[in-house]
Design an enzyme around this catalytic site. Structure first.
Site, PDB file in Angstrom:
ATOM      1  NE  ARG A  33       7.361   0.816   4.680  1.00 27.21           N
ATOM      2  CZ  ARG A  33       6.149   0.276   4.707  1.00 27.21           C
ATOM      3  NH1 ARG A  33       5.958  -0.963   4.356  1.00 27.21           N
ATOM      4  NH2 ARG A  33       5.106   0.988   5.088  1.00 27.21           N
ATOM      5  CE  LYS A  54      26.081  -4.895  -6.905  1.00 24.02           C
ATOM      6  NZ  LYS A  54      26.373  -4.003  -8.042  1.00 24.02           N
ATOM      7  CG  HIS A 113       3.736   4.021   8.525  1.00 29.20           C
ATOM      8  ND1 HIS A 113       3.827   4.862   7.444  1.00 29.20           N
ATOM      9  CD2 HIS A 113       3.303   2.831   8.033  1.00 29.20           C
ATOM     10  CE1 HIS A 113       3.471   4.204   6.351  1.00 29.20           C
ATOM     11  NE2 HIS A 113       3.147   2.969   6.686  1.00 29.20           N
ATOM     12  NE  ARG A 144      -1.655  -2.166   3.018  1.00 30.32           N
ATOM     13  CZ  ARG A 144      -1.827  -3.476   2.818  1.00 30.32           C
ATOM     14  NH1 ARG A 144      -2.900  -3.904   2.244  1.00 30.32           N
ATOM     15  NH2 ARG A 144      -0.925  -4.349   3.197  1.00 30.32           N
ATOM     16  CB  THR A 145       3.482   2.532   2.277  1.00 24.86           C
ATOM     17  OG1 THR A 145       2.691   2.108   3.380  1.00 24.86           O
ATOM     18  CG2 THR A 145       4.103   3.873   2.587  1.00 24.86           C
TER      19      THR A 145
HETATM   20  N1  ASP Z   1       1.748  -1.611   6.813  1.00 27.83           N
HETATM   21  C1  ASP Z   1       1.990  -1.176   8.153  1.00 27.83           C
HETATM   22  C2  ASP Z   1       3.456  -0.873   8.366  1.00 27.83           C
HETATM   23  O1  ASP Z   1       4.201  -0.828   7.422  1.00 27.83           O
HETATM   24  C3  ASP Z   1       1.442  -2.104   9.184  1.00 27.83           C
HETATM   25  C4  ASP Z   1       2.010  -3.488   9.200  1.00 27.83           C
HETATM   26  O2  ASP Z   1       2.929  -3.820   8.461  1.00 27.83           O
HETATM   27  O3  ASP Z   1       1.503  -4.264  10.010  1.00 27.83           O
HETATM   28  O4  ASP Z   1       3.853  -0.637   9.479  1.00 27.83           O
END
Ligand code: ASP
Length: 336
Positions: free
Chosen positions: A124, A102, A152, A74-75
């Protein structure tokens, strides 16, 4: 678009014409008006995204790099869609196919991205604090797409926007219960900062092993009994067990966990009749949430699931954050 210092409801302090931060690494420490400003900015993108033609080219000519060192559905997708709907050139870097494999250090990777003159970098990373480290090294705005178990922030914002759409603008007096693996959850942390800043009452519920020791410092009400926590809740937010961040055994078994902490239809009835069910995804159906709750369209008393709305709001929030944080680059008022 309403200028922040002309806001009719008087929510923005006079003279504060713009969001004053270069990067968005977390929601901790943001003022209520700064959070509301981002939510308000997102409303125009909720509207645009519901049109057949979903395009506004205000970021044309800008380059956005999505650097993902951890898996995401999703993100990553929503940041990519958000950048593209605003006309930016968006490139994705997956750590699994990068020089990280690497042995390149995080700082060297950051310096490489910086040398490419990105106008915004979305990151991320599996380590808490890694995004701030990069934000301190590069010249452009950095957006945290989830760092370890720390924060987040765009998830916290999209959850607040989802709640606002369902329940109205007033967060004060609202009771939100967050249940699951609070200890390892960056979503819980960002939501706690966001919702308490906006004035909501936040209850957190987890087995003792999955509750942070210093939870009281976050101005929330901790519970180990989910049934008790649910009483009077307007919103019930369920979290996944973050197995990838656990070393050792934190729960006796998934079956036992579901028995005590899973959201079933029977259990949902203990919350307010019109309770809103949320989950950031990915869901483990049959563990923390039953399918008939996750997919609940609307029952007789008005309870319903907002899980797909959260995804919709995610694109709008990410458009708002990319737009707001690149204003200075585009010669508009922005961070100093
Ligand atoms: N998608 C969310 C996160 O990246 C929640 C999860 O992974 O449980 O933190």
């Amino acid at each position: 678009m309403t200028s922040p210092n002309l806001d009719a409801a008087g929510r923005y302090p006079a003279g504060s014409a713009a969001f004053p931060h270069r990067s968005l690494t977390g929601l901790a420490g943001l003022a209520p008006w700064e959070i509301l400003f981002l939510l308000d900015e997102a409303e125009q993108w909720v509207e645009l995204n519901r049109q057949p033609h979903k395009r506004n080219d205000r970021l044309a000519g800008l380059t956005i790099i999505n650097a993902f060192f951890e898996n995401s559905t999703r993100t990553l997708l929503s940041f990519e869609i958000a950048g593209k709907r605003l006309g930016a050139d968006v490139v994705n870097m997956h750590a699994a196919q990068s020089s990280v494999k690497k042995g390149e250090t995080l700082i060297d990777t950051a310096m490489t991205l910086n040398a490419m003159h990105a106008d915004a970098i979305v990151i991320r990373h599996q380590s808490s604090g890694a995004v701030q480290l990069i934000a301190d090294k590069v010249d452009c705005p950095v957006l945290n797409a989830g760092d370890g178990q720390h924060e987040h922030p765009t998830q916290g914002l999209l959850d607040a926007l989802t709640i606002r759409h369902a329940k109205g603008a007033e967060f004060a007096g609202m009771r939100v219960t967050i249940c699951g693996d609070i200890l390892h959850s960056r979503v819980a942390r960002s939501n706690i900062h966001c919702l308490t800043t906006l004035g909501a009452e936040v209850r957190v519920c987890a087995p003792p092993a999955l509750m942070p020791a210093d939870i009281e410092a976050l101005k929330v009400h901790p519970f180990h009994d989910f049934d008790a926590a649910l009483v009077g809740s307007d919103v019930v937010m369920m979290l996944r067990l973050q197995q990838e961040r656990m070393s050792g055994q934190f729960i006796p078994s998934p079956r036992e966990y579901r028995h005590l902490y899973g959201l079933t239809l029977d259990r949902l009835a203990k919350a307010k009749g019109d309770a809103l069910v949320m989950h950031p995804g990915p869901m483990n159906r049959g563990v923390e949430i039953d399918s008939n709750v996750a997919d609940l369209a609307q029952n007789a008393s008005g309870a319903r699931s907002a899980i797909t709305t959260q995804v919709e709001m995610g694109v709008a929030i990410r458009m708002a954050c990319l737009d707001v944080l690149t204003r200075r680059t585009r010669g508009l008022e922005g961070w100093a």
